[in-house]
Design a protein around this motif. Sequence first.
Motif: not given
Length: 88
Positions: A7, A9-10, A12-14, A16-18, A20, A47
């Motif tokens: 999990d 990678q997901r 890390a994306k979440l 980043d979403c937070c 942003y 997120c």
Amino acid sequence: MNILPGDMQRAAKLLDCCDYCLARARVAQFGRDLNEAEKWVKEFLRCKRDLDELVRKKEEHDKLLEVVELMKARGIDIEIILRKGNEQ
């Protein structure tokens, strides 16, 4: 952050979403557009909720590992239990 390896990678994306979303909310707040800021805060919370779910999933996984280790320590063969469970 305590996340399952699959999990990462997901997560890390979440994360980043937070980041942003909070940045966008702050920009909207500075611009006195509170409706836009609220929209970004809601997206941040979405997120964050998804990220919290990944953490919860890892905690549940760790608890299961503890149970398996406890069973092994008591001499219980987990493979036999799994085979019996799959027969039904």
